[in-house]
Design a protein around this motif. Structure first.
Motif, PDB file in Angstrom:
ATOM      1  N   GLU A   1       0.834  11.140  -2.396  1.00 31.90           N
ATOM      2  CA  GLU A   1       1.315  11.353  -0.927  1.00 31.90           C
ATOM      3  C   GLU A   1       1.724  12.659  -1.650  1.00 31.90           C
ATOM      4  OE1 GLU A   1       3.624  11.051   2.799  1.00 31.90           O
ATOM      5  OE2 GLU A   1       3.778   9.284   1.783  1.00 31.90           O
ATOM      6  N   GLN A   2       2.759  13.003  -2.539  1.00 27.09           N
ATOM      7  CA  GLN A   2       3.515  13.513  -2.981  1.00 27.09           C
ATOM      8  C   GLN A   2       2.629  14.527  -3.350  1.00 27.09           C
ATOM      9  OE1 GLN A   2       6.760  14.198  -3.037  1.00 27.09           O
ATOM     10  NE2 GLN A   2       6.824  11.823  -1.489  1.00 27.09           N
ATOM     11  N   ALA A   3       1.918  14.527  -3.734  1.00 27.67           N
ATOM     12  CA  ALA A   3       0.832  15.518  -4.546  1.00 27.67           C
ATOM     13  C   ALA A   3      -0.195  16.248  -3.169  1.00 27.67           C
ATOM     14  CB  ALA A   3      -0.529  14.754  -5.485  1.00 27.67           C
ATOM     15  N   LEU A   4      -0.565  15.128  -2.750  1.00 29.66           N
ATOM     16  CA  LEU A   4      -1.056  15.619  -1.195  1.00 29.66           C
ATOM     17  C   LEU A   4      -0.415  16.936  -0.684  1.00 29.66           C
ATOM     18  CD1 LEU A   4      -3.206  12.356  -0.153  1.00 29.66           C
ATOM     19  CD2 LEU A   4      -4.351  14.712  -1.508  1.00 29.66           C
ATOM     20  N   ARG A   5       0.741  16.636  -0.258  1.00 26.74           N
ATOM     21  CA  ARG A   5       2.032  17.220   0.152  1.00 26.74           C
ATOM     22  C   ARG A   5       1.684  18.315   0.340  1.00 26.74           C
ATOM     23  NH1 ARG A   5       5.688  15.023   3.448  1.00 26.74           N
ATOM     24  NH2 ARG A   5       5.472  12.564   3.885  1.00 26.74           N
ATOM     25  N   LYS A   6       1.848  18.507  -1.738  1.00 25.31           N
ATOM     26  CA  LYS A   6       1.896  19.869  -2.312  1.00 25.31           C
ATOM     27  C   LYS A   6       0.794  20.556  -2.298  1.00 25.31           C
ATOM     28  CE  LYS A   6       4.510  18.516  -5.827  1.00 25.31           C
ATOM     29  NZ  LYS A   6       4.811  19.165  -8.077  1.00 25.31           N
ATOM     30  N   LYS A   7       0.069  20.278  -2.369  1.00 23.49           N
ATOM     31  CA  LYS A   7      -1.906  20.242  -1.749  1.00 23.49           C
ATOM     32  C   LYS A   7      -1.557  20.747  -0.558  1.00 23.49           C
ATOM     33  CE  LYS A   7      -6.067  19.637  -1.678  1.00 23.49           C
ATOM     34  NZ  LYS A   7      -7.441  18.764  -1.766  1.00 23.49           N
ATOM     35  N   TYR A   8      -0.906  20.304   0.458  1.00 21.55           N
ATOM     36  CA  TYR A   8      -1.092  20.536   2.270  1.00 21.55           C
ATOM     37  C   TYR A   8      -0.233  21.691   2.791  1.00 21.55           C
ATOM     38  CZ  TYR A   8      -0.771  19.630   7.110  1.00 21.55           C
ATOM     39  OH  TYR A   8      -0.440  20.499   8.641  1.00 21.55           O
ATOM     40  N   LYS A   9       0.773  21.932   2.130  1.00 21.83           N
ATOM     41  CA  LYS A   9       1.851  23.004   1.921  1.00 21.83           C
ATOM     42  C   LYS A   9       1.021  24.794   1.874  1.00 21.83           C
ATOM     43  CE  LYS A   9       6.644  24.283   0.727  1.00 21.83           C
ATOM     44  NZ  LYS A   9       7.655  24.911  -0.103  1.00 21.83           N
ATOM     45  N   VAL A  10       0.154  24.273   0.661  1.00 25.43           N
ATOM     46  CA  VAL A  10      -0.875  26.037   0.145  1.00 25.43           C
ATOM     47  C   VAL A  10      -1.649  25.784   1.284  1.00 25.43           C
ATOM     48  CG1 VAL A  10      -2.203  26.408  -1.331  1.00 25.43           C
ATOM     49  CG2 VAL A  10      -0.215  25.322  -2.306  1.00 25.43           C
ATOM     50  N   GLU A  11      -2.156  24.794   1.615  1.00 25.50           N
ATOM     51  CA  GLU A  11      -3.392  25.034   3.036  1.00 25.50           C
ATOM     52  C   GLU A  11      -2.592  25.593   4.220  1.00 25.50           C
ATOM     53  OE1 GLU A  11      -5.286  21.851   2.768  1.00 25.50           O
ATOM     54  OE2 GLU A  11      -6.502  21.836   1.256  1.00 25.50           O
ATOM     55  N   THR A  12      -1.480  25.403   4.383  1.00 25.20           N
ATOM     56  CA  THR A  12      -0.683  25.005   5.345  1.00 25.20           C
ATOM     57  C   THR A  12      -0.450  27.166   5.622  1.00 25.20           C
ATOM     58  OG1 THR A  12       0.106  23.491   5.962  1.00 25.20           O
ATOM     59  CG2 THR A  12       0.873  24.773   7.606  1.00 25.20           C
ATOM     60  N   GLU A  13       0.118  27.551   4.520  1.00 23.69           N
ATOM     61  CA  GLU A  13       0.080  28.921   4.763  1.00 23.69           C
ATOM     62  C   GLU A  13      -0.694  29.554   4.748  1.00 23.69           C
ATOM     63  OE1 GLU A  13       2.703  29.570   0.798  1.00 23.69           O
ATOM     64  OE2 GLU A  13       4.222  28.305   1.715  1.00 23.69           O
ATOM     65  N   ILE A  14      -1.959  29.263   3.728  1.00 25.09           N
ATOM     66  CA  ILE A  14      -2.937  29.819   4.039  1.00 25.09           C
ATOM     67  C   ILE A  14      -3.753  30.354   5.284  1.00 25.09           C
ATOM     68  CG2 ILE A  14      -6.033  30.078   3.079  1.00 25.09           C
ATOM     69  CD1 ILE A  14      -5.033  28.994   0.390  1.00 25.09           C
ATOM     70  N   GLU A  15      -3.855  29.023   5.951  1.00 23.89           N
ATOM     71  CA  GLU A  15      -4.167  28.657   7.205  1.00 23.89           C
ATOM     72  C   GLU A  15      -3.155  29.504   8.419  1.00 23.89           C
ATOM     73  OE1 GLU A  15      -5.107  25.070  10.734  1.00 23.89           O
ATOM     74  OE2 GLU A  15      -4.522  24.547   9.198  1.00 23.89           O
ATOM     75  N   ASN A  16      -1.642  29.604   7.296  1.00 27.13           N
ATOM     76  CA  ASN A  16      -0.936  30.548   8.743  1.00 27.13           C
ATOM     77  C   ASN A  16      -1.395  32.407   8.473  1.00 27.13           C
ATOM     78  OD1 ASN A  16       0.498  28.254   9.789  1.00 27.13           O
ATOM     79  ND2 ASN A  16       1.751  28.501   7.766  1.00 27.13           N
ATOM     80  N   TRP A  17      -1.477  32.700   7.815  1.00 27.95           N
ATOM     81  CA  TRP A  17      -2.325  34.518   6.945  1.00 27.95           C
ATOM     82  C   TRP A  17      -3.511  34.328   7.684  1.00 27.95           C
ATOM     83  CZ3 TRP A  17       0.940  37.973   5.397  1.00 27.95           C
ATOM     84  CH2 TRP A  17       2.401  37.761   4.769  1.00 27.95           C
TER      85      TRP A  17
ATOM     86  N   LEU B   1       0.697  -0.776  -0.143  1.00 28.55           N
ATOM     87  CA  LEU B   1      -0.184   0.105  -0.370  1.00 28.55           C
ATOM     88  C   LEU B   1       0.334   1.316   0.216  1.00 28.55           C
ATOM     89  CD1 LEU B   1      -2.601  -1.150   2.310  1.00 28.55           C
ATOM     90  CD2 LEU B   1      -3.467  -0.663   0.397  1.00 28.55           C
ATOM     91  N   VAL B   2       2.229   0.930   0.742  1.00 26.17           N
ATOM     92  CA  VAL B   2       3.185   2.286   1.008  1.00 26.17           C
ATOM     93  C   VAL B   2       3.865   2.615  -0.152  1.00 26.17           C
ATOM     94  CG1 VAL B   2       4.977   2.893   2.076  1.00 26.17           C
ATOM     95  CG2 VAL B   2       2.938   2.258   3.257  1.00 26.17           C
ATOM     96  N   MET B   3       3.512   1.744  -1.396  1.00 27.35           N
ATOM     97  CA  MET B   3       4.540   1.733  -2.279  1.00 27.35           C
ATOM     98  C   MET B   3       3.325   2.926  -3.948  1.00 27.35           C
ATOM     99  SD  MET B   3       7.673   1.043  -2.456  1.00 27.35           S
ATOM    100  CE  MET B   3       7.470   1.297  -4.764  1.00 27.35           C
ATOM    101  N   GLU B   4       2.239   2.132  -3.216  1.00 25.08           N
ATOM    102  CA  GLU B   4       1.319   2.499  -4.157  1.00 25.08           C
ATOM    103  C   GLU B   4       0.538   3.952  -3.921  1.00 25.08           C
ATOM    104  OE1 GLU B   4      -2.289   0.163  -3.342  1.00 25.08           O
ATOM    105  OE2 GLU B   4      -1.681  -1.870  -4.865  1.00 25.08           O
ATOM    106  N   ASN B   5       1.018   4.729  -2.755  1.00 27.65           N
ATOM    107  CA  ASN B   5       0.088   5.953  -2.266  1.00 27.65           C
ATOM    108  C   ASN B   5       1.084   6.733  -1.709  1.00 27.65           C
ATOM    109  OD1 ASN B   5      -2.538   5.045  -1.856  1.00 27.65           O
ATOM    110  ND2 ASN B   5      -2.353   4.014   0.196  1.00 27.65           N
ATOM    111  N   ARG B   6       2.768   6.044  -2.946  1.00 25.21           N
ATOM    112  CA  ARG B   6       3.731   7.671  -2.372  1.00 25.21           C
ATOM    113  C   ARG B   6       3.363   8.789  -3.484  1.00 25.21           C
ATOM    114  NH1 ARG B   6       9.388   4.597  -1.807  1.00 25.21           N
ATOM    115  NH2 ARG B   6       8.318   4.221  -0.066  1.00 25.21           N
ATOM    116  N   GLU B   7       2.841   8.017  -4.804  1.00 22.13           N
ATOM    117  CA  GLU B   7       3.286   9.450  -5.396  1.00 22.13           C
ATOM    118  C   GLU B   7       1.818   9.899  -5.061  1.00 22.13           C
ATOM    119  OE1 GLU B   7       1.935   7.677  -9.234  1.00 22.13           O
ATOM    120  OE2 GLU B   7       4.162   6.404  -9.194  1.00 22.13           O
TER     121      GLU B   7
END
Length: 448
Positions: A316-332, A308-314
């Motif tokens: 996860e990368q996409a979700l990380r980028k999305k999470y980073k943007v959401e985190t910045e918005i939440e910080n502001w 499952l990890v191997m399947e979901n790694r890609e």
């Protein structure tokens, strides 16, 4: 009498008198409650009473001198120049006689003590001789006492013949013993009692006896009330003790019950511990079997997780980028909320300060209004007082002018009367001159 008491051993000891109580001042007693006990007279009127008091005063004075002979005997070098050679010689003779008397008394007491100790051990003849010698020695004491009395009278006679030496000796109060001072205080107190007795008339004595009888009746009534209260207190204390015994019994019963409860709880706790240990061993064996089964399941799940990890790694990368943007918005957003919260708190603080200052302003306005009203009232009172003072001063000026005018008229009348009397006595030109002066004075006063 006082000389006979103190003539035996004035240089060494003075009999202690404890029968007379502390000295009291009649003037300090309450005038309302103890009025029957205070004499109406303050001075002696009869010759017999005055003689009695003079005799007692003379005896006290002589006792004061006699009680200071011990100080003279122990400080000869300090007082010899003031007392004189004759007085010092008489004091030395008196001291020698007192020493002899004391030595004889001491020997006599020692012989009596030895006689009591050897009463059974010695023969009867020896004891009889010993008693005879003691009796002979006792018979020699009265003449010696009489010599000491005569010596004391001789010293007093010399002191009374020399008032300067007696005054000097009387001032040496620090050399008097405590027993002697007690005797003098007792004599002064006796003098006060005697003085009060001599001032009391037969009618006052009857009133005093009646007052004391009334006080005794009142005291007996108070004693009866006190006895009743004491009996009531004893009954109350007895009831209290009975209640305390009942409470103590109840407490003891509760203690016994508590002890039984504690013992029962200890037994229950022991049984519970034993059962818990048995349950713990059974649970341990069951848990070991479950652990082995769970480990097998874990191995299977680990293999599934890896796939499952191997399947979901890609993903996860996409979700990380999305999470980073959401985190910045939440910080502001959080930063904005924080700044606005601080501004809101500052605004609320300023508003609270404004409300407090507004309340203080209203309070100061109210106080200022009260002060203004008080100032106006005080100003009106000052104006009224000033008017009254001006009216009083004007009235005083009118009164002074009237008094001056009355004095001037009276002086004119006196002068005219004096001139009129001189006119009748005068002759010739003197009469003419006096008339001219009188007319001139009258004209001057009329102008005034």
């Amino acid at each position: 009498m006082a000389l006979d008491i103190l003539a035996i051993a004035p240089l060494y000891q003075v009999p202690t008198i404890n029968r007379i109580g502390p000295k009291t001042d009649p003037s300090k007693r309450p005038a309302d409650s103890l009025k029957p006990l205070v004499p109406s007279k303050t001075k002696l009127t009869t010759i017999e009473a005055k003689r009695i008091m003079s005799v007692l005063d003379e005896a006290i004075y002589k006792v004061e001198l006699v009680t200071l002979l011990s100080y003279v005997a122990s400080n000869r070098g300090d007082v010899e120049g003031m007392l004189g050679e004759n007085i010092m010689r008489a004091v030395r003779e008196h001291e020698d006689l007192c020493q002899i008397l004391l030595e004889n008394v001491r020997c006599l007491k020692e012989k009596e003590r030895q006689l009591q100790e050897q009463d059974e051990a010695k023969e009867e003849g020896w004891l009889r001789d010993r008693r005879l010698s003691i009796e002979l020695q006792k018979s020699s004491l009265p003449p010696l006492r009489q010599q000491i009395k005569d010596s004391t009278k001789n010293v007093l006679r010399l002191l009374l013949s020399n008032p300067q030496a007696a005054s000097f000796l009387q001032m040496q109060t620090q050399g008097r013993s405590a027993e002697a001072q007690c005797l003098i205080d007792s004599l002064n107190e006796l003098r006060g009692f005697l003085f009060e007795k001599l001032l009391t008339s037969p009618m006052e004595a009857r009133d005093k006896a009646q007052f004391i009888q009334d006080i005794s009746k009142q005291n007996s009534m108070n004693q009866q009330i006190l006895d009743t209260l004491e009996n009531e207190l004893a009954e109350r204390m007895k009831d209290r003790h009975a209640e305390m015994e009942k409470e103590n019994f109840v407490i003891q019963e509760l203690k016994n019950h508590l002890h039984q409860v504690l013992k029962f709880s200890e037994n229950s706790l022991l049984r519970t511990k034993q059962e818990a240990k048995k349950q713990q061993r059974a649970d341990f064996r069951a848990s070991q079997a479950r652990v082995a089964k769970i480990q097998q399941e874990i191995l299977q799940l680990q293999s599934q997780v890896f796939s499952l990890v191997m399947e979901n790694r890609e993903a996860e990368q996409a979700l990380r980028k999305k999470y980073k943007v959401e985190t910045e918005i939440e910080n502001w957003i959080q930063k904005y909320d924080t700044e606005m919260g601080e501004k809101q708190e500052e605004f609320e603080d300023l508003e609270a300060v404004h409300r407090e200052e507004k309340i203080m302003l209203e309070e100061l306005k109210r106080k200022h209004q009260v002060l203004v009203e008080e100032f106006v009232q005080i100003q009106e009172e000052r104006e009224i007082n000033s008017k009254k003072r001006m009216e009083a001063e004007q009235e005083m000026v009118h009164m002074v002018r009237a008094a001056t005018l009355i004095q001037a008229v009276w002086k004119g009348y006196l002068v005219r009367s004096l001139l009129r009397s001189r006119k009748k006595r005068g002759k010739g030109k003197a009469k003419g001159k006096e008339k001219g002066k009188e007319k001139g004075k009258e004209k001057g006063k009329g102008k005034k």
